[in-house]
Motif scaffolding. Structure first.
Motif, mmCIF file in Angstrom:
data_model
loop_
_atom_site.group_PDB
_atom_site.id
_atom_site.type_symbol
_atom_site.label_atom_id
_atom_site.label_comp_id
_atom_site.label_asym_id
_atom_site.label_seq_id
_atom_site.Cartn_x
_atom_site.Cartn_y
_atom_site.Cartn_z
ATOM 1 N N SER A 127 8.946 -0.646 2.572
ATOM 2 C CA SER A 127 8.448 0.437 1.712
ATOM 3 C C SER A 127 9.146 1.758 2.025
ATOM 4 C CB SER A 127 6.950 0.608 1.933
ATOM 5 O OG SER A 127 6.520 1.816 1.379
ATOM 6 N N GLU A 133 1.585 4.944 3.336
ATOM 7 C CA GLU A 133 0.841 3.712 3.055
ATOM 8 C C GLU A 133 0.038 3.263 4.274
ATOM 9 O OE1 GLU A 133 3.639 0.886 1.408
ATOM 10 O OE2 GLU A 133 4.034 2.248 -0.262
ATOM 11 N N ASP A 136 -3.042 5.364 4.643
ATOM 12 C CA ASP A 136 -3.983 4.964 3.574
ATOM 13 C C ASP A 136 -4.737 3.690 3.972
ATOM 14 O OD1 ASP A 136 -3.383 7.093 1.997
ATOM 15 O OD2 ASP A 136 -1.996 6.010 0.679
#
Ligand code: DON
Length: 304
Positions: A127, A133, A136
């Motif tokens: 990614s 991410e 999160d």
């Protein structure tokens, strides 16, 4: 069982002992922490939450985050992660370089610095926004949107990160780091800088206590067959060259960090977090180890 009473009693008892050990001062930001803070939080599967002392004060979770990076990588990449990192206790300090030479750059496990860096590298490869991410994911499992990196602590560690820089470059020389070491290290220093209180830690780690704990949108965070293996790695590798000692005295899967935090869990009953910044010679919280030893003895919850 009156858990609050048990926590209070053990807390008073441990606090009355001399608080030996040293705060991790090699990271300048960590040396500023008041060394005599002490907090504990327990959360059980049947919904009890109790705490004592500084259980709501945030601290730097440091290596505890390596369980979270491992869980995230295992969730999204599956068993292929084991091609690049092992599952054996290292029996060495968390920042050791020695085994990498003979092991051709394959770290012994994902909870030592070298292994966590390889996991960070895998996440970066899949990614462009790995750092966002990952936080999160942590916010989702903790059900807490306020969990964050400490940019100050990450910067502080980077300023003295010579050994980690060496480790990352060394692994790169074997081809087991695919991205640029500077990018892997930037991500690594950030994951270590995450701050949580004992209360937030137990909330976060409940996903390893039972796979029935689901996220808000009701999707399982980590499949049970993976969660049990993360627990197995914590049991055998969570305390570096003191992993055997922790297993022997406490008898739970757990993970420590040089910020003085320890999280431990009974896979079918509860999660507990202890924080006290003075560390023993192996880099684990002096009071944390003592507290957890008393706790599993008194509650008869050593898993063995
Ligand atoms: O890489 C380091 O040295 C730290 N960011 C983390 C070390 C750590 O927490 C080891 N734990 N006991």
């Amino acid at each position: 069982m009156n858990y609050q009473q048990v926590l209070d009693e053990i807390f008073l008892n441990i606090r009355s002992l001399e608080n030996v050990g040293k705060v991790a001062s090699y990271i300048p930001e960590l040396s500023k922490v008041n060394p005599d803070q002490f907090g504990v939080c327990l959360k059980t599967l049947d919904g009890i939450e109790c705490g004592v002392g500084d259980w709501k004060t945030k601290f730097s979770i440091q290596s505890i985050c390596k369980v979270l990076t491992l869980s995230y990588a295992y969730k999204i990449l599956g068993d292929k992660i084991w091609e690049r990192v092992g599952v054996e206790p290292s029996g060495n300090p968390f920042n050791s370089l020695v085994q990498l030479e003979t092991d051709n750059g394959i770290p012994r496990n994902p909870l030592i610095n070298a292994g966590a860096m390889v996991i960070c590298d895998m996440l970066l490869s899949q990614s462009k926004n790995a750092q966002t991410e990952f936080i999160d994911f942590v916010r989702k499992i903790s059900n807490n949107p306020n969990i964050d990196y400490s940019y100050k602590t990450a910067q502080s560690e980077k300023s003295i990160g010579y050994r980690n820089i060496a480790l990352c470059n060394f692994i790169k020389s074997f081809g087991n780091i695919r991205n640029e070491p500077i990018d892997v290290l930037e991500f690594y220093f950030h994951i270590c800088s995450i701050e949580m209180s004992c209360q937030e830690l137990v909330q976060t780690f409940m996903f390893l206590v039972s796979d029935v704990i689901n996220s808000k949108d009701n999707q399982s965070i980590l499949e049970e067959k993976k969660a049990v293996r993360v627990n197995a790695i914590m049991q055998t590798c969570g305390f570096y060259d003191e992993s055997g000692e922790f297993s022997f005295r406490v008898g739970l899967p757990g993970k420590s960090g040089v910020g003085g935090g320890i999280v431990a869990l009974h896979p079918e009953k509860y999660c507990i977090a202890v924080w006290s910044p003075r560390l023993n010679a192996k880099g684990n919280s002096f009071r944390g180890m003592k507290f957890l030893e008393s706790f599993t003895s008194q509650t008869n919850t050593n898993i063995f």
